[in-house]
Design an enzyme around this catalytic site. Sequence first.
Site, PDB file in Angstrom:
ATOM      1  N   SER A 262      45.901  69.367  13.498  1.00  0.00           N
ATOM      2  CA  SER A 262      44.872  70.068  14.285  1.00  0.00           C
ATOM      3  C   SER A 262      43.986  69.022  14.941  1.00  0.00           C
ATOM      4  O   SER A 262      43.900  67.888  14.473  1.00  0.00           O
ATOM      5  CB  SER A 262      44.018  70.931  13.359  1.00  0.00           C
ATOM      6  OG  SER A 262      43.303  70.085  12.458  1.00  0.00           O
ATOM      7  N   ASP A 263      43.326  69.384  16.022  1.00  0.00           N
ATOM      8  CA  ASP A 263      42.345  68.451  16.559  1.00  0.00           C
ATOM      9  C   ASP A 263      41.092  68.514  15.675  1.00  0.00           C
ATOM     10  O   ASP A 263      40.922  69.412  14.853  1.00  0.00           O
ATOM     11  CB  ASP A 263      42.023  68.785  18.031  1.00  0.00           C
ATOM     12  CG  ASP A 263      41.418  67.576  18.743  1.00  0.00           C
ATOM     13  OD1 ASP A 263      41.420  67.552  19.975  1.00  0.00           O
ATOM     14  OD2 ASP A 263      40.952  66.646  18.039  1.00  0.00           O
ATOM     15  N   TRP A 264      40.219  67.583  15.871  1.00  0.00           N
ATOM     16  CA  TRP A 264      39.046  67.360  15.030  1.00  0.00           C
ATOM     17  C   TRP A 264      38.281  68.675  14.748  1.00  0.00           C
ATOM     18  O   TRP A 264      37.667  69.237  15.649  1.00  0.00           O
ATOM     19  CB  TRP A 264      38.107  66.369  15.724  1.00  0.00           C
ATOM     20  CG  TRP A 264      36.980  65.908  14.866  1.00  0.00           C
ATOM     21  CD1 TRP A 264      35.850  66.604  14.555  1.00  0.00           C
ATOM     22  CD2 TRP A 264      36.855  64.628  14.218  1.00  0.00           C
ATOM     23  NE1 TRP A 264      35.026  65.860  13.759  1.00  0.00           N
ATOM     24  CE2 TRP A 264      35.609  64.640  13.531  1.00  0.00           C
ATOM     25  CE3 TRP A 264      37.637  63.491  14.133  1.00  0.00           C
ATOM     26  CZ2 TRP A 264      35.164  63.550  12.783  1.00  0.00           C
ATOM     27  CZ3 TRP A 264      37.196  62.407  13.388  1.00  0.00           C
ATOM     28  CH2 TRP A 264      35.983  62.432  12.728  1.00  0.00           C
ATOM     29  N   SER A 266      39.225  71.619  14.457  1.00  0.00           N
ATOM     30  CA  SER A 266      39.577  72.832  15.219  1.00  0.00           C
ATOM     31  C   SER A 266      40.083  73.951  14.317  1.00  0.00           C
ATOM     32  O   SER A 266      40.182  75.088  14.771  1.00  0.00           O
ATOM     33  CB  SER A 266      40.608  72.514  16.300  1.00  0.00           C
ATOM     34  OG  SER A 266      41.769  72.001  15.738  1.00  0.00           O
TER      35      SER A 266
END
Length: 731
Positions: A262-264, A266
């Site tokens: 996942s992105d930071w 998210s």
Amino acid sequence: MLSDQKEPAKADRVNALIAEMSLGEKVGQMVQVSSDDGTLTDTLRDNIRGGRIGSVLNQVNPDVVAEMQRIARDESRLGIPLLIGRDVIHGFNTVLPIPLGQAASWNRELVQKGARYSAMEAASRGVNWTFAPMLDVSRDPRWGRIAESLGEDPYLASELGAAMVRGFQTDDLTQADSILSCAKHFAGYGATESGRDYNSANIPDTELHNTYFPPFQAALAAGVQSVMTSFSDVNGEPPTASVWLLRKILREKWGFPGFVVSDWGSINELVSHGVAENDCEAAQLAVNAGVNMDMVSNVYASYLQDLVEQGIIDEAWIDEMVAQILGVKFKLGLFEASLDTVDSRLPTENHLNMARQLALESVVLLKNDQDLLPLDIESSQTIAVIGPLADDGYEQMGTWVFDGDAELSQTVLDALKDSHGNSTTVRHVRALDTTRSYDAREFDHARTAARESDVVLLVLGEESILSGEAHCRSDIRLPGAQEALIEAIVECGKPIVLVIMAGRPLVLDAIVDKVDAILFAWHPGSMGGPAIVDLLFGDAVPSGKLPITFPRAVGQIPIFYSHRNTGRPPSKDTVTHVDDIEARASQTSIGNQSFHLDVDPSPQYCFGYGLSYTEFEYSELTLQPLRVKAGSQVEIDVCVTNTGSREGEEIVQLYTRDPVASLARPIRELKDFCRIKLAPGERRHIHFSLPTDILAFFDRDGRKRLEPGRFQLWVGGSSEADLIADFELVG
Ligand code: GLC
């Protein structure tokens, strides 16, 4: 259970390891934490030792990394090594031009080499995973992250993104200085509304398939082993919770074998998006969608084990998620890797030379009236160097330079003095403290320097903080009082060369006619200064071509070359300007076509545009066969001649159009390109082989359609090439 026909032994090792793991250890592999403060805290030690962490990002002290890996390997129960992640976006200590600038080089080999050297530097600090390449096609220069992108075109982004993957990973991931790459941000992030970061993206499925997916498919074909989800919801569905994107498309349709991070934060942002009631539900949605690893939101660490023990998530699914992560760790050779860093002598001279070459080829010559450039040394005895970016080694590095070493930077002023200090008098005036400054008290000093010089070199643009993540602008002209500074210098009546350093296309409409020459250098990185000075004096010839359209006005955005024709395309002869409209003109008197009343419908500079110090002529375009069967290829030959007086490099571009199809198709699409160097007067025949498959497009159901009929094909030096030929595709 992992199965891997290519490497069954690795799959067996993965499955054997999973069979030994506790549920807590399995969840641990799905957890990534940040070591932002650079220290190895007791908590971090304990969590690594306890098998509660699978990856750490933002740690680049090689001794701390080695100690973390030692704990993971020698003190944890199962000895599973860590993935050490870092944003190695455009260089490491040696900083390359921003990716948008690298894209202007259109040089697959050099971009790959840049990624290779960056990987070597990062691996020497213990980094084994980079969150790059960023593959978000974007057509909105208001968006700060366009700086990090490879521009507006799916084909160019595909070619250069795949080159970066090859550069980072090499063809042997177990090589000590190979690092795992990560295709991001899947998907559609570049369409964030109004160019505002993290905003919603509304993208028709046809556009996802035809525009936003191809670079990710190219990265998969190049062997990328990780993918990162994007922040923006796409049509209301955040990719971090999207079964369609992460399982149906990425894994089932494309066969992606690696893992998704996942992105930071998210995962827990799913609550803010309004698709999860709380973090526990967010964890359930993300893991069910196929997000293998949670980047720093701590939601998996907090809830996954309970969700399995309550029977809400099947442990067999967790096993599959973990197997994909372990599979990549085995592919990276982490279990056998030495803990010693690979080469702490980096960066070296050849890294800086490569950065210089990439900067050279990234610069785009936008204007060169009366062939002012290259400067004639005799008539440029005294040069006024003016502007806030002429001597700022930090700002020229651009965004995403966590590990960039400003001490390595050579500025325009440094390079000018080093290379021409004996023959040229340089008068340097910063004139503005920053690019956003409105304090004009130094303008008189700048005017004096200009009046006492033969030529003025203005180095203006954007500070690095004005682009990059979350740094978007609604007005993309030169910030601060820079336009006023240009006006002030124009009054001095000297030839003006404008060098622009920026993280995005800028609106230059107000100043483009006021200067004699413009070199657009993006943020050129550590060696921007020597590269620009080489170009200024003709020791190198500009070859860059725009990877992104430059609008005349921000109100034109989105404006890009591969648009559809519409039912009422603007025709030159009927377009008028708002000031020319007669009073009480009738509603239809100025033509009901697709344009704005107050700006010419064409861009300031089109995709693929870039001047040289010489000229190139295209002729003798031939296609064989003129009726081509689906599944075969069209053989294209064209002659390119250097009709000027200097050697130069040209980027030969090939575009096609499907003028009649079941869906309206773009008026042009880039399908191939190559770089050639020609001596003055030299003619060369260039050959392209175009497989018919590249002419296909996807319909709204994601079905690939290759439709028989007439096709048009252009070859030239920009997306406005006019050398055309037709061919027919037969079923
Ligand atoms: C950031 C970015 C992503 C980056 C990650 C780790 O928010 O969106 O591109 O790789 O966090 O720094």
